[in-house]
Design a protein around this motif. Structure first.
Motif, PDB file in Angstrom:
ATOM      1  N   ASP A  36      52.047  33.414  36.193  1.00  0.00           N
ATOM      2  CA  ASP A  36      51.155  34.574  37.034  1.00  0.00           C
ATOM      3  C   ASP A  36      50.558  33.755  37.964  1.00  0.00           C
ATOM      4  O   ASP A  36      49.772  32.711  38.037  1.00  0.00           O
ATOM      5  CB  ASP A  36      50.212  34.871  35.966  1.00  0.00           C
ATOM      6  N   PRO A  37      50.774  34.249  39.378  1.00  0.00           N
ATOM      7  CA  PRO A  37      50.419  33.559  40.322  1.00  0.00           C
ATOM      8  C   PRO A  37      49.196  34.203  40.864  1.00  0.00           C
ATOM      9  O   PRO A  37      48.403  33.777  41.819  1.00  0.00           O
ATOM     10  CB  PRO A  37      51.396  34.086  41.565  1.00  0.00           C
ATOM     11  N   ASN A  38      48.492  35.045  40.106  1.00  0.00           N
ATOM     12  CA  ASN A  38      47.052  35.645  40.306  1.00  0.00           C
ATOM     13  C   ASN A  38      47.027  36.257  41.658  1.00  0.00           C
ATOM     14  O   ASN A  38      45.836  35.832  42.425  1.00  0.00           O
ATOM     15  CB  ASN A  38      46.151  34.413  40.123  1.00  0.00           C
ATOM     16  N   ILE A  39      47.917  36.930  42.031  1.00  0.00           N
ATOM     17  CA  ILE A  39      47.887  37.751  43.353  1.00  0.00           C
ATOM     18  C   ILE A  39      47.068  39.126  43.064  1.00  0.00           C
ATOM     19  O   ILE A  39      47.569  39.871  42.159  1.00  0.00           O
ATOM     20  CB  ILE A  39      49.162  38.163  43.818  1.00  0.00           C
ATOM     21  N   LYS A  40      45.993  39.450  43.595  1.00  0.00           N
ATOM     22  CA  LYS A  40      45.317  40.623  43.412  1.00  0.00           C
ATOM     23  C   LYS A  40      45.383  41.751  44.626  1.00  0.00           C
ATOM     24  O   LYS A  40      44.947  41.346  45.603  1.00  0.00           O
ATOM     25  CB  LYS A  40      43.647  40.278  43.250  1.00  0.00           C
ATOM     26  N   ASN A  41      46.254  42.477  44.229  1.00  0.00           N
ATOM     27  CA  ASN A  41      46.320  43.717  45.289  1.00  0.00           C
ATOM     28  C   ASN A  41      47.081  44.785  44.510  1.00  0.00           C
ATOM     29  O   ASN A  41      48.042  44.743  43.802  1.00  0.00           O
ATOM     30  CB  ASN A  41      47.501  43.210  46.471  1.00  0.00           C
ATOM     31  N   GLU A  42      46.558  46.055  45.060  1.00  0.00           N
ATOM     32  CA  GLU A  42      47.176  47.210  44.391  1.00  0.00           C
ATOM     33  C   GLU A  42      48.570  47.385  44.378  1.00  0.00           C
ATOM     34  O   GLU A  42      49.095  48.199  43.580  1.00  0.00           O
ATOM     35  CB  GLU A  42      46.406  48.441  44.661  1.00  0.00           C
ATOM     36  N   LYS A  43      49.036  46.981  45.482  1.00  0.00           N
ATOM     37  CA  LYS A  43      50.631  47.267  45.617  1.00  0.00           C
ATOM     38  C   LYS A  43      51.468  46.349  45.023  1.00  0.00           C
ATOM     39  O   LYS A  43      52.691  46.416  44.547  1.00  0.00           O
ATOM     40  CB  LYS A  43      50.829  46.915  47.239  1.00  0.00           C
ATOM     41  N   VAL A  44      50.831  45.269  44.250  1.00  0.00           N
ATOM     42  CA  VAL A  44      51.768  44.049  43.795  1.00  0.00           C
ATOM     43  C   VAL A  44      51.763  44.233  42.228  1.00  0.00           C
ATOM     44  O   VAL A  44      50.665  44.420  41.579  1.00  0.00           O
ATOM     45  CB  VAL A  44      51.193  42.687  44.101  1.00  0.00           C
ATOM     46  N   LYS A  45      52.871  44.195  41.536  1.00  0.00           N
ATOM     47  CA  LYS A  45      53.006  44.165  40.287  1.00  0.00           C
ATOM     48  C   LYS A  45      53.672  43.071  39.669  1.00  0.00           C
ATOM     49  O   LYS A  45      54.673  42.623  40.312  1.00  0.00           O
ATOM     50  CB  LYS A  45      53.825  45.501  39.788  1.00  0.00           C
ATOM     51  N   VAL A  46      52.956  42.226  38.829  1.00  0.00           N
ATOM     52  CA  VAL A  46      53.266  40.880  38.563  1.00  0.00           C
ATOM     53  C   VAL A  46      54.009  41.217  37.304  1.00  0.00           C
ATOM     54  O   VAL A  46      53.542  41.586  36.189  1.00  0.00           O
ATOM     55  CB  VAL A  46      52.315  39.662  38.232  1.00  0.00           C
ATOM     56  N   HIS A  47      55.287  40.448  37.113  1.00  0.00           N
ATOM     57  CA  HIS A  47      56.031  40.581  35.844  1.00  0.00           C
ATOM     58  C   HIS A  47      56.384  39.110  35.591  1.00  0.00           C
ATOM     59  O   HIS A  47      57.348  38.500  36.126  1.00  0.00           O
ATOM     60  CB  HIS A  47      57.571  41.344  36.014  1.00  0.00           C
TER      61      HIS A  47
END
Length: 212
Positions: A36-47
């Motif tokens: 998990d790169p810990n990107i916080k943005n509503e457009k980004v979905k982390v799998h």
């Protein structure tokens, strides 16, 4: 558009994610990572996935365009075989899964001088990947062959030396086709190709032109 990215935690991938976050043409950004790169943005979905087991994540590969900027060095991977797994096997498997899931476009960061018949391991590997990707039935396949990259906060000494040497010669108009490129420039050209739908192989000069 809905973007799918592998290699999102690398130098080019990080720039690409930030560009897509601020681009209204992209409403969703799906990144497939091992950690998990810990990107916080509503457009980004982390799998967070295990690329060795595609059956566990293949149904998540839903979108309009794949951006493939995954890659590693032999030193980081630990061996030629391990590097081949990341730079060829994982990327090809993801591309094959994407086309099976109905994704229409694939944009690949390859390498200058990529050639499946090359005598050198790295450029041969990249050439084999290009050839395999081109055999998949995407509507758009865009392959970028950048020169040496200028990475933010790079700690790779050999890379820094190569960039410095090329930049020195570039001042005198020499080796301009190999002049180093900022990772952000490469990322911008990938976004431009996704919007244009243009297929083909793009070398240094074409990539710089796409960013203009």
């Amino acid at each position: 558009m809905r973007a799918l990215i592998i290699g999102a935690t690398g130098a080019v991938g990080r720039d690409l994610v930030q560009l897509l976050i601020h681009d209204d043409s992209f409403e969703e950004i799906n990144i497939f990572v091992r950690r998990d790169p810990n990107i916080k943005n509503e457009k980004v979905k982390v799998h967070v996935v295990d690329f060795d087991h595609p059956d566990n994540w293949r149904l998540l590969v839903q979108g309009d365009v794949v951006f493939s900027c995954m890659g590693t060095s032999r030193r980081a991977a630990g061996s030629k075989d391990a590097q081949y797994t990341v730079d060829y096997t994982y990327q090809y498997q993801f591309a094959k899964t994407a086309v099976e899931q109905g994704v229409k476009a694939y944009i690949l960061v390859s390498s200058a001088m990529a050639n499946p018949d090359s005598l050198f391991f790295y450029t041969q590997m990249k050439g084999k990947l290009e050839r395999a990707i081109n055999q998949l039935p995407f509507q758009q396949i865009s392959i970028l062959r950048p020169p040496s990259l200028i990475r933010k906060d790079s700690t790779r000494l050999n890379e820094k030396i190569a960039v410095a040497v090329l930049q020195f010669f570039n001042r005198f108009g020499l080796f301009m086709s190999q002049r180093p490129m900022k990772t952000e420039t490469l990322a911008k050209s990938m976004v431009s190709l996704a919007k244009s739908g243009k297929s083909g192989v793009f070398g240094t000069q074409e990539i710089f032109s796409l960013d203009e």
